[in-house]
Design a protein around this motif. Structure first.
Motif, short mmCIF file in Angstrom:
data_model
loop_
_atom_site.label_atom_id
_atom_site.label_comp_id
_atom_site.label_asym_id
_atom_site.label_seq_id
_atom_site.Cartn_x
_atom_site.Cartn_y
_atom_site.Cartn_z
N THR A 43 0.55 -0.89 -0.07
CA THR A 43 -0.15 -0.23 -0.05
C THR A 43 0.56 1.38 -0.09
O THR A 43 1.94 1.09 0.82
CB THR A 43 -0.81 0.23 1.21
OG1 THR A 43 -1.59 -1.26 0.88
CG2 THR A 43 -1.67 0.87 1.40
N ASP A 74 -0.45 7.99 -0.25
CA ASP A 74 -1.76 7.94 -0.13
C ASP A 74 -2.50 7.46 1.22
O ASP A 74 -3.49 8.30 1.20
CB ASP A 74 -2.66 6.35 -0.91
CG ASP A 74 -1.67 7.03 -2.91
OD1 ASP A 74 -1.46 7.74 -2.65
OD2 ASP A 74 -1.97 5.77 -3.20
N ARG A 84 -5.96 9.91 1.28
CA ARG A 84 -6.78 9.65 -0.52
C ARG A 84 -7.76 8.14 -0.18
O ARG A 84 -8.78 8.70 -1.47
CB ARG A 84 -5.49 8.52 -0.94
CG ARG A 84 -5.92 8.92 -2.83
CD ARG A 84 -5.32 8.60 -3.78
NE ARG A 84 -5.58 8.54 -4.60
CZ ARG A 84 -6.20 8.91 -5.75
NH1 ARG A 84 -6.90 9.69 -5.18
NH2 ARG A 84 -5.92 8.48 -7.15
N TYR A 85 -8.11 7.36 0.21
CA TYR A 85 -9.24 6.23 0.02
C TYR A 85 -9.94 6.21 1.17
O TYR A 85 -11.46 6.40 0.27
CB TYR A 85 -8.33 4.85 0.90
CG TYR A 85 -7.08 4.21 0.66
CD1 TYR A 85 -6.67 3.73 -0.82
CD2 TYR A 85 -5.67 4.04 1.21
CE1 TYR A 85 -5.94 3.34 -1.20
CE2 TYR A 85 -4.67 4.38 0.71
CZ TYR A 85 -4.71 3.23 -0.77
OH TYR A 85 -3.90 2.72 -1.61
N LYS A 86 -10.33 7.71 1.57
CA LYS A 86 -11.40 8.21 2.01
C LYS A 86 -12.54 8.90 1.18
O LYS A 86 -13.48 9.11 0.76
CB LYS A 86 -11.41 9.30 3.69
CG LYS A 86 -11.93 9.73 4.08
CD LYS A 86 -11.77 10.29 5.04
CE LYS A 86 -12.12 11.87 4.75
NZ LYS A 86 -11.50 13.09 5.94
N LEU A 132 -11.90 8.52 -2.20
CA LEU A 132 -12.40 7.59 -3.06
C LEU A 132 -13.88 6.66 -2.65
O LEU A 132 -14.85 7.55 -2.91
CB LEU A 132 -11.56 6.80 -3.38
CG LEU A 132 -10.16 6.91 -4.18
CD1 LEU A 132 -9.11 5.89 -4.11
CD2 LEU A 132 -10.43 7.24 -5.54
N TRP A 133 -13.65 6.70 -1.03
CA TRP A 133 -15.21 6.38 -0.63
C TRP A 133 -15.97 7.48 -0.85
O TRP A 133 -17.49 6.80 -0.97
CB TRP A 133 -14.66 5.96 0.69
CG TRP A 133 -15.72 5.08 1.28
CD1 TRP A 133 -16.04 3.70 1.18
CD2 TRP A 133 -16.81 5.92 2.19
NE1 TRP A 133 -17.18 3.69 2.37
CE2 TRP A 133 -17.38 4.65 2.99
CE3 TRP A 133 -17.29 6.39 2.70
CZ2 TRP A 133 -18.68 4.71 3.49
CZ3 TRP A 133 -18.04 7.38 3.81
CH2 TRP A 133 -18.61 6.11 4.41
#
Length: 188
Positions: free
Chosen positions: A110, A114, A119-121, A123-124
């Motif tokens: 990973t 990010d 970044r994952y938050k 995108l969600w």
């Protein structure tokens, strides 16, 4: 006769102390010291795996040879015993191909950058927003009144049928011509 107050003995007497139970091995009966001192190493024998018969290839070969009856096919199968190919890469006694690794490949790492930027938050959150927009569109479609047969007939009335003046001949009144053989005087 059994002794008074004791159960009857119905067993055999044991053999003496010089009796050996089981099979006596003359060469290797040295006990624990011999077992520790002389290890018998069993050499592994190459295991030959018998593959199943390849009936598809044998059937093609039999047809090429001109076999037509079941007896001819059976004779061909008996004398031409073709087995399936072993598709395993590694067999006993074979060398490992260069560059081959065993096990599952590792998961890609990973990116730490990010994670630090959340970044994952983001995108969600974008996926959730898109999902709510789709749900609102579906709700609007459900909120509209659907048209059924009654509403359709109110808005689009059926065409009025034109009345036809044609009737089948059997329902029309037809005047019969007078019969000359039949006189009115005979009727009365």
């Amino acid at each position: 006769q059994p002794e008074l107050g004791k159960p009857m003995r119905n067993c055999y007497s044991l053999p003496g102390p010089d009796f050996t139970y089981g099979m006596y091995m003359h060469k290797r009966d040295g006990g624990v010291p011999e077992a520790i001192g002389h290890w018998d190493s069993v050499k592994a024998k190459p295991h030959k795996r018998v593959m199943p018969r390849d009936f598809v290839t044998m059937g093609r070969g039999a047809v090429d040879e001109g076999c037509t009856t079941a007896r001819e096919f059976a004779l061909y199968y008996k004398f031409m015993d073709i087995r399936c190919k072993d598709k395993q890469i590694l067999r006993y006694g074979c060398k490992i191909p260069p560059g081959m690794t065993f096990g599952r490949p590792p998961r890609p790492s990973t990116p730490f950058f990010d994670i630090m930027q959340h970044r994952y938050k983001e995108l969600w959150m974008e996926r959730q927003r898109a999902r709510t927009v789709v749900q609102h569109v579906v709700k609007k479609k459900i909120g509209e009144v659907r048209e059924n047969r009654t509403t359709f007939l109110r808005t689009h009335p059926l065409p009025v049928k034109e009345e036809s003046f044609w009737h089948p001949q059997r329902f029309e009144k037809v005047q019969t011509p007078p019969n000359p053989s039949c006189d009115k005087s005979q009727l009365s």
